[in-house]
Design an enzyme around this catalytic site. Structure first.
Site, PDB file in Angstrom:
ATOM      1  N   GLU A 261       1.455   4.777  10.202  1.00  0.00           N
ATOM      2  CA  GLU A 261      -0.012   4.695  10.290  1.00  0.00           C
ATOM      3  C   GLU A 261      -0.601   5.870  11.064  1.00  0.00           C
ATOM      4  O   GLU A 261      -1.642   5.750  11.694  1.00  0.00           O
ATOM      5  CB  GLU A 261      -0.439   3.375  10.960  1.00  0.00           C
ATOM      6  CG  GLU A 261       0.100   2.128  10.310  1.00  0.00           C
ATOM      7  CD  GLU A 261      -0.458   1.931   8.912  1.00  0.00           C
ATOM      8  OE1 GLU A 261      -1.659   2.161   8.705  1.00  0.00           O
ATOM      9  OE2 GLU A 261       0.315   1.534   8.030  1.00  0.00           O
ATOM     10  N   GLY A 262       0.056   7.008  11.007  1.00  0.00           N
ATOM     11  CA  GLY A 262      -0.395   8.199  11.728  1.00  0.00           C
ATOM     12  C   GLY A 262       0.435   8.400  12.978  1.00  0.00           C
ATOM     13  O   GLY A 262       0.407   7.578  13.894  1.00  0.00           O
TER      14      GLY A 262
ATOM     15  N   ILE B   5      15.772  -2.458  33.388  1.00  0.00           N
ATOM     16  CA  ILE B   5      15.768  -3.560  34.346  1.00  0.00           C
ATOM     17  C   ILE B   5      16.918  -4.524  34.055  1.00  0.00           C
ATOM     18  O   ILE B   5      17.567  -5.039  34.972  1.00  0.00           O
ATOM     19  CB  ILE B   5      14.410  -4.289  34.310  1.00  0.00           C
ATOM     20  CG1 ILE B   5      13.322  -3.387  34.922  1.00  0.00           C
ATOM     21  CG2 ILE B   5      14.465  -5.614  35.062  1.00  0.00           C
ATOM     22  CD1 ILE B   5      11.921  -3.921  34.776  1.00  0.00           C
ATOM     23  N   LEU B   6      17.207  -4.760  32.780  1.00  0.00           N
ATOM     24  CA  LEU B   6      18.312  -5.644  32.435  1.00  0.00           C
ATOM     25  C   LEU B   6      19.670  -4.968  32.579  1.00  0.00           C
ATOM     26  O   LEU B   6      20.708  -5.639  32.541  1.00  0.00           O
ATOM     27  CB  LEU B   6      18.159  -6.160  31.000  1.00  0.00           C
ATOM     28  CG  LEU B   6      17.393  -7.486  30.844  1.00  0.00           C
ATOM     29  CD1 LEU B   6      15.919  -7.330  31.186  1.00  0.00           C
ATOM     30  CD2 LEU B   6      17.551  -8.049  29.444  1.00  0.00           C
ATOM     31  N   GLY B   7      19.677  -3.644  32.719  1.00  0.00           N
ATOM     32  CA  GLY B   7      20.926  -2.926  32.888  1.00  0.00           C
ATOM     33  C   GLY B   7      21.811  -3.026  31.661  1.00  0.00           C
ATOM     34  O   GLY B   7      21.360  -2.924  30.522  1.00  0.00           O
TER      35      GLY B   7
ATOM     36  N   GLY C 249       3.684  13.183   4.261  1.00  0.00           N
ATOM     37  CA  GLY C 249       3.638  12.092   5.226  1.00  0.00           C
ATOM     38  C   GLY C 249       2.332  12.150   5.985  1.00  0.00           C
ATOM     39  O   GLY C 249       1.318  11.594   5.564  1.00  0.00           O
ATOM     40  N   SER C 250       2.336  12.862   7.115  1.00  0.00           N
ATOM     41  CA  SER C 250       1.100  13.046   7.875  1.00  0.00           C
ATOM     42  C   SER C 250       0.089  13.871   7.096  1.00  0.00           C
ATOM     43  O   SER C 250      -1.121  13.692   7.241  1.00  0.00           O
ATOM     44  CB  SER C 250       1.408  13.732   9.214  1.00  0.00           C
ATOM     45  OG  SER C 250       2.248  12.927  10.019  1.00  0.00           O
TER      46      SER C 250
ATOM     47  N   PHE D 127       0.868  -1.181   0.000  1.00  0.00           N
ATOM     48  CA  PHE D 127       0.000   0.000   0.000  1.00  0.00           C
ATOM     49  C   PHE D 127       0.897   1.221   0.000  1.00  0.00           C
ATOM     50  O   PHE D 127       1.737   1.400   0.895  1.00  0.00           O
ATOM     51  CB  PHE D 127      -0.901  -0.006   1.230  1.00  0.00           C
ATOM     52  CG  PHE D 127      -1.844   1.177   1.289  1.00  0.00           C
ATOM     53  CD1 PHE D 127      -2.903   1.267   0.405  1.00  0.00           C
ATOM     54  CD2 PHE D 127      -1.665   2.186   2.225  1.00  0.00           C
ATOM     55  CE1 PHE D 127      -3.781   2.347   0.450  1.00  0.00           C
ATOM     56  CE2 PHE D 127      -2.530   3.264   2.277  1.00  0.00           C
ATOM     57  CZ  PHE D 127      -3.591   3.346   1.383  1.00  0.00           C
TER      58      PHE D 127
END
Length: 549
Positions: free
Chosen positions: A416-417, A390-392, A167-168, A159
């Site tokens: 998609e916006g 969290i995993l650092g 664009g927008s 598409f």
């Protein structure tokens, strides 16, 4: 008072019993009316588990490889086609599923596996949706099957709406479609960009302007059959994320199409254009209708990525031990995980609501489709970033998948916006006002107090903590040069550091606040660009923000 107590209890029990009955509950504790349920039906559960198994066993293990290769994962598409997952039948069944949750549930599981491969698997569906939503039954029957192919002969659809300067702003599309009466053909010329499967697809659906004077209301979608002369792939983009999905420009040079290739039919198009020229309503614009129909599905993709990061970070927090205990026991980590799980569930519920409304034919009166896409997209970005935290250090390496998921997640606030466009749509829906994005003219009016630039009238000095001054007969100027501002900020920082080194009873927090305030003031001062001229009294960064001058 004591004798009345039993009567009061009995009365309360009778009242509760009546309310229980009115609410639809039976003595067995089951809901009798059954008009509302968040439980998926048996068919949806079976489909979800089937897709999840494929995502877990095929998609996720291949995610890192195809992200590095930045190529379309043809072997994965072939495996999906063999089991019927990549097929028009599968997508048709899910789009027609009664609750409307078929597509969101399937997309969430695929993107839980990997967003890049997931988009390669579902990219053709956007082109199919554009034909299904606006096309004739004959067009749907002829072209949609050619967007998927069959096992051993996998095909793609694309598409094509966005352009380098549109664009927008869909109304700014420059690709032209001109009717050639002599040959009774449509002739298309233009360049499309950011097209998923662009240039390698078998069938392209292209949005073009038929009557530029009517803006977006003068546009239509056109089906470009396989092998049509004049269509070629332009630049292939090397992307930050979703790298297993092919994204490229599509160049159209005198592409000639039969009359039947305009989506919906030429007669219907001419009627709509005539109605618009006479001042009537032209109905929903084709590209926007396609985007609106696809937003719950895109939101589900984002939910899948966010859920993957959420689950991975939770498992890591249980197993990773520091200071003699799992890091998940630390309040900072536990609270972060709580926010992540709550956000993912909230995004999913908004997505399901929008999908259900769309399937039941209910209008998005409050832009529920945009709400789902906005919240899910921004949740995915935030949650994947929190997973890295969290995993650092591990989370920042490619040895762990969360860094890839974070790169993938960002696209959901753009394509998609964009999030800004979604907010504008929601703002219009909830206020009933014509909410618009800020434009340069509006910003100039705001920054110059409504005084037209170049009019000779005295303009107010900028405030809001930004140091500025004005010559008596000249433009606004920054009294402190950037180099002086930077030097003074450095000197001030060294002075604060020296005070702390000498053990002065100046609280470090207060010193930090002073330092931040001074740096902010000087950075803002360095960011002011003031030039004279009739059209340039903007303060810009990139296009509309700050830029050092």
């Amino acid at each position: 008072m004591a004798p009345c107590a039993p009567f009061g209890v009995a009365r309360q029990m009778l009242l509760l019993s009546n309310l229980w009955t009115l609410a639809g509950w039976t003595d067995a504790g089951r809901y009798r009316m059954g008009e509302f349920s968040l439980e998926l039906g048996e068919d949806l559960v079976q489909m979800r588990d089937w897709v999840h198994e494929f995502a877990e066993s095929v998609v996720r293990p291949a995610g890192a490889e195809w992200d590095e290769r930045e190529e379309t994962p043809w072997p994965v598409l072939e495996e999906a086609a063999k089991i019927g997952l990549y097929s028009l039948d599968f997508y048709a069944q899910q789009y027609l599923e009664g609750s409307g949750l078929g597509i969101p549930v399937a997309f969430e599981e695929l993107f839980w596996g990997d967003a890049g491969i997931g988009l390669a698997l579902v990219g053709s569906s956007l082109a199919a949706v554009s034909v299904v939503a606006n096309g004739t039954p004959e067009q749907v029957g002829e072209w949609c099957p050619q967007m998927f192919g069959e096992p051993g002969d996998v095909k793609l659809g694309a598409f094509c709406s966005s352009e380098p300067d549109a664009g927008s702003d869909v109304g700014a599309i420059r690709t032209r479609a001109v009717w050639d009466e002599a040959s009774r053909e449509w002739v298309l010329n233009g360049v499309k960009t950011w097209a998923t499967n662009g240039g390698i697809a078998n069938v392209h659906v292209v949005v073009a302007s038929v009557d530029p004077a009517l803006g977006s209301r003068g546009q239509a979608s056109f089906i470009v059959p396989p092998g049509t002369p004049g269509l070629a792939m332009g630049q292939k983009f090397r992307k930050h994320g979703i790298r297993a999905s092919h994204t490229a420009e599509v160049v159209l040079s005198d592409v000639r199409l039969p009359e039947s290739c305009v989506v919906g039919g030429r007669e219907k198009l001419e009627e709509r254009l005539a109605r618009v020229r006479e001042g009537g309503r032209g109905g929903e614009q084709a590209a926007m209708k396609t985007f609106e129909a696809s937003r719950p599905g895109v939101a589900a993709m984002a939910v899948g990525v966010a859920r993957a990061a959420c689950e991975y970070a939770t498992s890591y927090a249980r197993d990773r031990v520091q200071f003699g205990r799992p890091i998940g026991q630390n309040q900072a980590v536990g609270f972060m995980l709580a926010d992540m799980h709550a956000a993912v569930d909230a995004a999913r519920l908004l997505t399901w609501r929008a999908a259900w409304m769309a399937r039941q034919g209910k209008a998005f009166a409050h832009a529920e489709g945009s709400m789902s896409k906005l919240v899910a997209g921004e949740t995915a970005v935030r949650v994947t970033e929190q997973a890295i935290q969290i995993l650092g250090g591990n989370g920042y390496t490619r040895d762990y998948p969360v860094e890839r998921w974070h790169r993938d997640a960002k696209i959901f606030t753009i394509f998609e916006g964009t999030s800004e466009i979604q907010r504008m749509i929601i703002g219009r829906a909830v206020t009933g006002l014509d909410v618009r994005l800020a434009c340069p003219a509006a910003l100039r009016a705001r920054w110059t107090g409504g005084v037209p630039p170049g009019s000779g009238a005295r303009q107010p000095v900028l405030t809001s903590g930004i140091r500025s001054a004005r010559r008596r007969d000249g433009p606004r100027v920054n009294p402190v040069s950037p180099s002086v501002s930077a030097a003074s900020a450095l000197v001030f920082g060294l002075r604060i550091w020296g005070v702390l080194r000498r053990g002065c009873p100046l609280a470090s927090a207060s010193a930090s606040m002073l330092m931040r305030g001074f740096l902010y003031e000087n950075i803002c001062s360095m960011g002011v660009r003031c030039r004279s001229g009739a059209e340039d009294h903007d303060l810009v960064r990139g296009r509309y923000g700050w830029q050092r001058g």
